[in-house]
Design an enzyme around this catalytic site. Structure first.
Site, PDB file in Angstrom:
ATOM      1  N   ASP A  51      35.635  37.148  38.516  1.00  0.00           N
ATOM      2  CA  ASP A  51      37.079  37.378  38.436  1.00  0.00           C
ATOM      3  C   ASP A  51      37.882  36.148  38.047  1.00  0.00           C
ATOM      4  OD1 ASP A  51      37.067  35.846  40.822  1.00  0.00           O
ATOM      5  OD2 ASP A  51      38.800  36.964  41.577  1.00  0.00           O
ATOM      6  N   GLU A  52      37.195  35.142  37.518  1.00  0.00           N
ATOM      7  CA  GLU A  52      37.870  33.865  37.336  1.00  0.00           C
ATOM      8  C   GLU A  52      37.534  33.273  35.975  1.00  0.00           C
ATOM      9  OE1 GLU A  52      37.487  29.788  39.739  1.00  0.00           O
ATOM     10  OE2 GLU A  52      36.752  31.515  40.830  1.00  0.00           O
TER      11      GLU A  52
ATOM     12  N   ASP B 182      42.757  33.853  37.961  1.00  0.00           N
ATOM     13  CA  ASP B 182      41.934  34.344  39.065  1.00  0.00           C
ATOM     14  C   ASP B 182      42.542  35.647  39.598  1.00  0.00           C
ATOM     15  OD1 ASP B 182      39.940  32.918  41.450  1.00  0.00           O
ATOM     16  OD2 ASP B 182      41.176  34.627  41.982  1.00  0.00           O
TER      17      ASP B 182
HETATM   18  P1  TTP Z   1      37.651  35.070  45.040  1.00  0.00           P
HETATM   19  O1  TTP Z   1      38.422  34.916  43.768  1.00  0.00           O
HETATM   20  O2  TTP Z   1      37.284  33.837  45.784  1.00  0.00           O
HETATM   21  O3  TTP Z   1      38.466  35.980  46.057  1.00  0.00           O
HETATM   22  P2  TTP Z   1      39.370  37.243  45.788  1.00  0.00           P
HETATM   23  O4  TTP Z   1      39.563  37.517  44.339  1.00  0.00           O
HETATM   24  O5  TTP Z   1      38.828  38.383  46.578  1.00  0.00           O
HETATM   25  O6  TTP Z   1      40.753  36.840  46.449  1.00  0.00           O
HETATM   26  P3  TTP Z   1      41.812  35.769  45.942  1.00  0.00           P
HETATM   27  O7  TTP Z   1      41.291  35.179  44.673  1.00  0.00           O
HETATM   28  O8  TTP Z   1      43.073  36.551  45.755  1.00  0.00           O
HETATM   29  O9  TTP Z   1      41.908  34.770  47.041  1.00  0.00           O
HETATM   30  O10 TTP Z   1      36.331  35.869  44.772  1.00  0.00           O
HETATM   31  C1  TTP Z   1      36.249  36.921  43.835  1.00  0.00           C
HETATM   32  C2  TTP Z   1      35.333  38.014  44.334  1.00  0.00           C
HETATM   33  O11 TTP Z   1      34.047  37.485  44.605  1.00  0.00           O
HETATM   34  C3  TTP Z   1      35.800  38.643  45.620  1.00  0.00           C
HETATM   35  O12 TTP Z   1      36.708  39.724  45.405  1.00  0.00           O
HETATM   36  C4  TTP Z   1      34.523  39.075  46.270  1.00  0.00           C
HETATM   37  C5  TTP Z   1      33.473  38.110  45.757  1.00  0.00           C
HETATM   38  N1  TTP Z   1      33.135  37.107  46.796  1.00  0.00           N
HETATM   39  C6  TTP Z   1      32.022  37.350  47.603  1.00  0.00           C
HETATM   40  O13 TTP Z   1      31.326  38.352  47.437  1.00  0.00           O
HETATM   41  N2  TTP Z   1      31.723  36.433  48.583  1.00  0.00           N
HETATM   42  C7  TTP Z   1      32.463  35.311  48.815  1.00  0.00           C
HETATM   43  O14 TTP Z   1      32.168  34.524  49.732  1.00  0.00           O
HETATM   44  C8  TTP Z   1      33.606  35.070  47.971  1.00  0.00           C
HETATM   45  C9  TTP Z   1      34.468  33.849  48.180  1.00  0.00           C
HETATM   46  C10 TTP Z   1      33.887  36.006  46.979  1.00  0.00           C
HETATM   47 MG    MG Z   2      40.078  35.965  43.015  1.00  0.00          MG
END
Ligand code: TTP
Ligand code: MG
Length: 404
Positions: free
Chosen positions: A105-106, A10
């Protein structure tokens, strides 16, 4: 339970990290992606610096501004994040085909079958982190486990820039034992609330009273929660190519019906280029090409053809044009092209045509599509006359080049 090795990757603060990477002035600053403070909207994500102020995903942008007025607020640039995501997918697919991609991103990667080739899951995980840093200048968190739940737990455990291994089920249960029930997959906000109201706050509370949980949530859901709390997770990764749509297509309805089949052919040329690009981005190959024609009397016909699996616009175009040649020529109101029969690898067959060697005419057509895209961007042209005009311009340009 079969022994599996799963990696969960992730990216860290994904959208924000990409923006910071591309604008070094943002480094070390609270960056909030979503909307500008005076606009309506929610936070998509925030850099870890902004998170210190309490800003988080899905928060109203006004609330974020109240908490972090010094933050730098930006709109998301989805096109850019998608391109970065595609690059990540390519890296991940170098280690296994059993890859499930979530959001942008995962990913869950089942590397059970890749261990012999690469040595160990730890080596794969380290290599993925190194490549994401070197090729993309970004950081990610890697979790390794024996199940999807344990791998996901592991990637969250050491965020950001994390690397964490859950050794086995016993290790996993020891790690979650004293955590809040919400750490269990399947336990969302509402379920957690219901559990809390009944006095179950921690995972250990569930493990001490499994029958009561089964009674509370019914045998199927209740048992699933208890099993997850015990570290039992039978879920299999659904490889990305099995989750894909069954077909991808594009169609246009004309403002005025047309009997000019050259125009229809030109549309199919553009659709072929557009759809080939789409499937390439999804790392897919197609085996079936379908042309749809709707006549002015609303009668619709489709013609399909199976071909050697391909992602080449030239091969798709060639088939589409052959199919179009075979349909009755009457006034048409809609033309469409659909690709299906996807696979993740190119199934090569020994062919005895000259399919693989591109003819001069094909090369020329590719140039035409390229020139059209240069002129009009990836946008498709709305009318036949526009399209014909642009083809004419292109021919003119080619002629001039030849004369020069
Ligand atoms: P995440 O992997 O949940 O968050 P992140 O990568 O920003 O942070 P981290 O993993 O380090 O905690 O989500 C990936 C992307 O998806 C995030 O950069 C933006 C988008 N996203 C949204 O647009 N709305 C949301 O509610 C969430 C959770 C994520
Ligand atoms: Mg993330």
């Amino acid at each position: 339970m079969k022994n599996k090795t799963i990696i969960h990757v992730d990216m860290d603060a994904f959208y924000a990290s990409v923006e910071i990477r591309d604008n070094p002035n943002l480094k070390g600053k609270p960056v909030i992606i979503g909307a500008l403070p005076d606009q309506r909207g929610v936070v998509a994500t925030a850099s870890y610096e902004a998170r210190k102020y309490g800003v988080h995903s899905a928060m109203n942008i006004k609330e974020a501004y109240r908490l972090c007025p010094k933050g730098i607020y930006l709109h998301p640039n989805m096109k850019k994040y998608k391109a970065v995501s595609n690059h990540m997918h390519r890296i991940w697919l170098d280690y296994t085909d059993v890859a499930e991609f979530l959001a942008l991103d995962e990913a869950y990667l089942d590397v059970t079958g890749s261990l012999k080739l690469f040595g160990s899951a730890e080596k794969i995980g380290r290599e993925i982190k190194r490549r994401i840093a070197e090729e993309l200048n970004l950081t990610c968190s890697v979790g390794i486990g024996y199940s999807m739940a344990s791998a996901k737990f592991a990637s969250e455990e050491d965020k950001p820039d994390g690397f964490f291994i859950v050794r086995d089920r016993k290790h996993y249960v020891s790690l979650i034992y004293n955590r809040n029930v919400s750490v269990i997959p399947f336990v969302g906000r509402k379920t957690a609330q219901k559990l809390n109201e009944a006095g179950y706050w921690k995972v250990k509370d569930i493990l001490k009273a499994p029958e009561k949980i089964e009674k509370m949530f019914g045998s199927v859901r209740g048992r699933a929660i208890v099993e997850m709390a015990s570290g039992i997770d039978h879920r299999e990764i659904t490889p990305y190519y099995k989750r894909e749509e069954k077909s991808i297509g594009h169609e246009e309805t004309f403002q005025e019906d047309t009997s000019d089949f050259d125009i229809l052919a030109n549309y199919l040329i553009l659709f072929s280029a557009k759809l080939a690009e789409k499937i390439k981005a999804k790392h897919l190959f197609c085996q079936t090409v379908t042309v749809k024609v709707k006549y002015s009397n609303m009668k619709q016909i489709t013609r399909s053809c199976s071909i050697e699996s391909t992602a080449s616009s030239a091969a798709i175009r060639k088939t589409a044009l052959e199919l179009l040649d075979a349909v009755p020529q009457k006034p048409v109101r809609l033309i469409g092209l659909t690709l299906s029969g996807f696979s993740r690898t190119k199934i090569s067959q020994v062919t005895f045509g000259q399919d693989s060697s591109r003819s001069e005419k094909e090369e020329e057509l590719d140039d035409t599509v390229f020139a059209l895209k240069q002129r009009f961007g990836a946008e498709l042209l709305k009318t036949g006359s526009e399209l014909n005009a642009s083809l004419e311009i292109n021919r003119e340009m080619n002629r001039k080049e030849h004369h020069e």
